[in-house]
Design a protein around this motif. Sequence first.
Motif, PDB file in Angstrom:
ATOM      1  N   ASP A 107       4.091 -18.590  -0.497  1.00 16.48           N
ATOM      2  CA  ASP A 107       4.080 -17.588  -1.570  1.00 16.48           C
ATOM      3  C   ASP A 107       5.512 -17.070  -1.713  1.00 16.48           C
ATOM      4  O   ASP A 107       6.122 -16.680  -0.700  1.00 16.48           O
ATOM      5  CB  ASP A 107       3.119 -16.464  -1.132  1.00 16.48           C
ATOM      6  N   HIS A 170       1.987  -9.193   2.729  1.00 15.85           N
ATOM      7  CA  HIS A 170       0.798  -9.595   3.483  1.00 15.85           C
ATOM      8  C   HIS A 170       1.097 -10.716   4.466  1.00 15.85           C
ATOM      9  O   HIS A 170       2.036 -11.493   4.243  1.00 15.85           O
ATOM     10  CB  HIS A 170      -0.285 -10.059   2.496  1.00 15.85           C
ATOM     11  N   ALA A 201       4.400 -12.692   4.154  1.00 18.24           N
ATOM     12  CA  ALA A 201       4.967 -12.697   2.800  1.00 18.24           C
ATOM     13  C   ALA A 201       5.490 -11.284   2.543  1.00 18.24           C
ATOM     14  O   ALA A 201       4.710 -10.344   2.382  1.00 18.24           O
ATOM     15  CB  ALA A 201       3.917 -13.097   1.776  1.00 18.24           C
ATOM     16  N   GLU A 203       7.442  -8.806   0.141  1.00 11.23           N
ATOM     17  CA  GLU A 203       7.622  -8.868  -1.315  1.00 11.23           C
ATOM     18  C   GLU A 203       7.843  -7.514  -1.980  1.00 11.23           C
ATOM     19  O   GLU A 203       6.939  -6.966  -2.600  1.00 11.23           O
ATOM     20  CB  GLU A 203       6.456  -9.589  -1.969  1.00 11.23           C
ATOM     21  N   GLU A 234      10.303 -12.171  -3.296  1.00  9.22           N
ATOM     22  CA  GLU A 234       9.388 -12.472  -2.179  1.00  9.22           C
ATOM     23  C   GLU A 234       9.726 -13.800  -1.515  1.00  9.22           C
ATOM     24  O   GLU A 234      10.042 -14.774  -2.200  1.00  9.22           O
ATOM     25  CB  GLU A 234       7.944 -12.560  -2.714  1.00  9.22           C
TER      26      GLU A 234
HETATM   27 CO    CO Z   1       2.449 -12.420  -2.009  1.00  5.98          CO
END
Ligand code: CO
Length: 252
Positions: A107, A170, A201, A203, A234
């Motif tokens: 991500d 997350h 992740a 961000e 991110e």
């Molecule tokens: Co994300």
Amino acid sequence: MAVTIKSAREIELMRHSGRLLEEVHDALAEIVAPGITTWDIDKLGEELIRSKGGIPNFLNYNGYPASICVSVNDQVVHGIPSKKRVLEEGDIVSLDAGLIYQGYHSDAARTYPVGKISPEHQKLIDVTKQSFYEGIKMARAGNHLHDISNAIGRYAESFGYGVVRDLVGHGIGTALHEDPSIPNYVCKSKGIRLVPGMTLAVEPMINLGTWEVYWEDDEWTVVTADGQYSAHYENTILITDGEPELLTCSHQ
Ligand code: CO
Ligand code: MF3
């Protein structure tokens, strides 16, 4: 759900997933220009993800209808690509993309200028990216999760920007969203202790004006409450015994 610690085998797959996503982002960066629609960006993004052997993880996630979140100007995140939304000179556009490779998610998000933009908006983009880097300076085993949050929040706030509170980073792995939640704002609590093998992740979503946001009627698009512009940056990172490893960004 507990925070997962990835094995050496899983980390290799996370690396591969992240590398493919970086390639997708690098290709998408090339097509951002006045005149392109946000739908075009999504279509190319989906094609790129699939051509590399990945699966778009955003597509149909809780009903999200596209593979890439394309968020323009005052749209913070989760903008829905549309044939009607044509990028214009002076816009800023956030591309948030993810994929699954052999069961492992990656991500990452980038915010780009469209043609020539104002210095004020370029600064927002640059500070948002730097806030990520300020955060991950703290992303070391033995530190606490909110050391990352506090570093991001303090840095962004030092410019008078609004740090989005309603959405957070997350954990990531065999699911797009795993524990822990990773706030980008200054926290009173310490959060969990960071351990090698955690994949996160991180961000930051940073607004030029107020931190307050609301959801549009499409139930996805998050926009700033005051209509001022917002940027997003991110990467998926790995906690190691030393410096964090950026799985979706091989440079810098
Ligand atoms: Co994300
Ligand atoms: N990168 C975003 C996130 O971390 C986007 C996921 S929302 C989706 O939550 F619905 F588009 F998948």
